[in-house]
Write a protein that holds these residues in place. Structure first.
Motif, PDB file in Angstrom:
ATOM      1  N   ASN A  42      72.901  29.092  80.965  1.00 21.90           N
ATOM      2  CA  ASN A  42      74.251  29.345  80.456  1.00 21.90           C
ATOM      3  C   ASN A  42      75.236  28.276  80.921  1.00 21.90           C
ATOM      4  O   ASN A  42      76.256  28.036  80.270  1.00 21.90           O
TER       5      ASN A  42
ATOM      6  N   PRO B 298      75.009  25.453  74.939  1.00 24.39           N
ATOM      7  CA  PRO B 298      75.645  26.442  74.064  1.00 24.39           C
ATOM      8  C   PRO B 298      74.594  27.312  73.385  1.00 24.39           C
ATOM      9  O   PRO B 298      73.388  27.073  73.512  1.00 24.39           O
ATOM     10  N   THR B 299      75.043  28.323  72.643  1.00 29.62           N
ATOM     11  CA  THR B 299      74.158  29.371  72.133  1.00 29.62           C
ATOM     12  C   THR B 299      72.956  28.837  71.371  1.00 29.62           C
ATOM     13  O   THR B 299      71.807  29.219  71.656  1.00 29.62           O
ATOM     14  N   LYS B 300      73.166  27.971  70.387  1.00 27.92           N
ATOM     15  CA  LYS B 300      72.055  27.531  69.535  1.00 27.92           C
ATOM     16  C   LYS B 300      71.012  26.773  70.339  1.00 27.92           C
ATOM     17  O   LYS B 300      69.804  27.044  70.239  1.00 27.92           O
TER      18      LYS B 300
ATOM     19  N   ASP C 225      82.545  21.909  75.296  1.00 18.51           N
ATOM     20  CA  ASP C 225      81.693  22.523  74.280  1.00 18.51           C
ATOM     21  C   ASP C 225      81.244  23.917  74.705  1.00 18.51           C
ATOM     22  O   ASP C 225      81.217  24.861  73.901  1.00 18.51           O
ATOM     23  N   LEU C 226      80.898  24.075  75.981  1.00 18.50           N
ATOM     24  CA  LEU C 226      80.479  25.388  76.481  1.00 18.50           C
ATOM     25  C   LEU C 226      81.637  26.383  76.449  1.00 18.50           C
ATOM     26  O   LEU C 226      81.440  27.570  76.157  1.00 18.50           O
TER      27      LEU C 226
ATOM     28  N   ARG D 248      84.157  26.331  74.286  1.00 17.18           N
ATOM     29  CA  ARG D 248      84.351  26.703  72.880  1.00 17.18           C
ATOM     30  C   ARG D 248      83.297  27.710  72.440  1.00 17.18           C
ATOM     31  O   ARG D 248      83.579  28.648  71.690  1.00 17.18           O
ATOM     32  N   ASP D 249      82.064  27.517  72.903  1.00 15.86           N
ATOM     33  CA  ASP D 249      80.975  28.405  72.508  1.00 15.86           C
ATOM     34  C   ASP D 249      81.191  29.824  73.022  1.00 15.86           C
ATOM     35  O   ASP D 249      80.870  30.794  72.339  1.00 15.86           O
ATOM     36  N   SER D 250      81.744  29.951  74.220  1.00 20.33           N
ATOM     37  CA  SER D 250      81.920  31.279  74.814  1.00 20.33           C
ATOM     38  C   SER D 250      83.185  31.974  74.344  1.00 20.33           C
ATOM     39  O   SER D 250      83.284  33.203  74.425  1.00 20.33           O
TER      40      SER D 250
ATOM     41  N   ARG E  66      73.947  33.936  64.883  1.00 15.74           N
ATOM     42  CA  ARG E  66      74.609  34.205  66.157  1.00 15.74           C
ATOM     43  C   ARG E  66      74.200  35.560  66.733  1.00 15.74           C
ATOM     44  O   ARG E  66      74.067  35.712  67.934  1.00 15.74           O
TER      45      ARG E  66
ATOM     46  N   GLN F 134      69.477  36.355  74.738  1.00 11.45           N
ATOM     47  CA  GLN F 134      70.645  35.778  74.077  1.00 11.45           C
ATOM     48  C   GLN F 134      71.664  36.857  73.731  1.00 11.45           C
ATOM     49  O   GLN F 134      72.744  36.552  73.219  1.00 11.45           O
TER      50      GLN F 134
END
Length: 455
Positions: free
Chosen positions: A145, A149-151, A234-235, A237-239, A320, A371
């Motif tokens: 984490n 990021p998620t993807k 970027d992390l 923004r992802d969260s 997602r 996830q």
């Protein structure tokens, strides 16, 4: 005209930033993922190689199926008790020291397993093995984490988790060779040689992890200052999307989402534990021949299962919300286990095929499950919630082999144990599809109530 030039310059800058970010992630993946993959592979070798050693160990030490199942399951009792404390240590001292120390601890304990001569020693060492390894899996989840990021995290975690399936390749190929060719060498039983030779690499990999792994992107020597900033942005923004929808969380132990997630993971691990500790015995009873033939069959099953896990998880990473895909993976495992109990005494080919599907289904279910918590838990709730969920759910790892072995001693068959495991795994799909959205809606409604204090 100046505005046009400024627009072009901004577009070029964005393009350069995107390229620098991709390069940062790619460089991090090549340095981090092989070590994490290797450690998780060895963790599963050291926890599950008793399933292959069982082919000689039970008769050598005169253990019953119940003694074996209880000892195999005791690993998870240590795992349950030490999971949260180990993760708290990681938050204080950093991932590098924690992960490497964990690996060295379970590696030395695994070496000691070769000296087992009684049920009591077997029980103690299995408990200690789980206690040492307890913080590794939740620690890696939290570590990823911090990096992806998620993807990217979904894909990388499916690759990481496939090491658990591929570990059986290492156990099968090396174990089959050792049991067949080293039994009695220097007066030492083959299963003792196997446990020793499969444990030494863990100690070496633990030393490598200490030398190479950084605590996070901020201390990664291979990233430039610009790349570190881009990764962090970027992390964040992802969260943000998950945080904005999550509402205010209840205190961790009073948060129903945590317990529903733990229940779903418990159900998934039940089937996984049955497969992990009894696959060599299933293949032996299915008529796969000697130790080398069984080892080769395990290796092939696990490679194909790992490929199925990665393919399914990669497909699911396009979405997602992966709950539905996790539920489908669980149902694939359920169907495979139910078919397995009808075919493993009559068809080697069908046994092989159903084991591949069962391992692919459980592997993808576990990969995709992790996830889901990030959508509901954040900050300290995430840091402590992950090991709590993992610890509570791993009670399944203690109960499943013990009860399966007991049922075998009483009834002379594994059928009831595997049917029960399939039924419990089916509950995972129900919890994922119905239970999690229900408690999440209740949590959001409660958080919106005036006067509700934030966690």
């Amino acid at each position: 005209m100046n505005a046009l030039f400024e627009t072009d310059a901004a577009a070029a800058e964005d393009k350069d930033s995107d390229r620098a970010l991709r390069d940062a992630y790619r460089a991090s993946e090549w340095r981090i993922m092989p070590i994490l993959f290797g450690l998780w592979l060895l963790a599963w070798v050291d926890r599950a190689n008793v399933a292959f050693a069982k082919l000689q160990m039970l008769s050598d030490l005169r253990f019953s199926e119940t003694v074996y199942g209880f000892g195999a399951g005791l690993f998870f009792l240590g795992y349950v008790l030490l999971g949260v404390p180990s993760s708290m240590v990681q938050q204080r001292v950093g991932a590098r020291k924690t992960i490497s120390s964990i690996a060295l601890g379970w590696g030395v304990t695994s070496v000691a397993m070769m000296f087992v001569k009684s049920a009591g020693t077997f029980y103690v060492l299995r408990f200690l093995l789980g206690a040492f390894e307890a913080g590794f899996y939740p620690g890696v989840i939290l570590y990823m984490n911090q990096w992806f990021p998620t993807k990217r995290r979904t894909r990388n975690f499916s690759i990481f988790h496939s090491a658990a399936i591929c570990s059986t390749v290492a156990v099968g190929l090396s174990g089959g060779f050792v049991l067949e060719h080293m039994s009695g060498l220097w007066g030492v039983a083959g299963w003792r040689w196997m446990l020793l030779l499969q444990s030494v690499p863990t100690v070496l990999m633990g030393c490598l992890a200490f030398a190479v792994l950084p605590d996070g992107p901020a201390t990664a020597r291979w990233l430039s200052p610009q790349q570190r900033r881009l990764v962090q942005d970027d992390l964040e923004r992802d969260s943000d999307g998950f945080v904005s929808r999550a509402g205010r969380a209840a205190p961790l132990l009073a948060n129903p989402v945590v317990w529903v997630l733990a229940a779903a993971y418990f159900c998934i691990l039940t089937a996984n534990s049955a497969l992990s500790f009894f696959t060599p015995t299933i293949l032996h009873e299915a008529g796969f021949g000697g130790y080398s033939a069984i080892g080769n069959a395990i290796a092939a099953i696990c490679v194909l299962g790992a490929l199925g896990n990665i393919a399914f998880s990669t497909f699911a990473s396009r979405y997602r919300d992966v709950r539905w895909h996790c539920a489908v993976a669980s149902l694939i495992s359920v169907a495979s286990l139910l078919v397995l109990v009808f075919v493993w005494h009559s068809s080697r080919q069908a046994t092989f095929a159903t084991l591949v599907l069962a391992l692919a289904g459980t592997g993808a279910g576990i990969s995709l499950f992790w996830q889901i918590p990030v959508r509901f838990l954040h900050g300290n709730a995430m840091a402590l919630g992950v090991p709590l969920i993992s610890s509570v759910a791993n009670v399944a790892g203690f109960l499943t082999p013990w009860l399966t072995g007991y049922v075998r001693d009483v009834s002379g068959s594994y059928t009831s144990g595997f049917v029960t495991a399939a039924a419990v795994q089916a509950l995972a799909a129900i919890i994922l599809i119905v239970g999690i959205p229900f408690v999440a809606r209740k949590q959001q409604t409660s958080a919106a109530t005036p006067g509700q204090e934030p966690a």
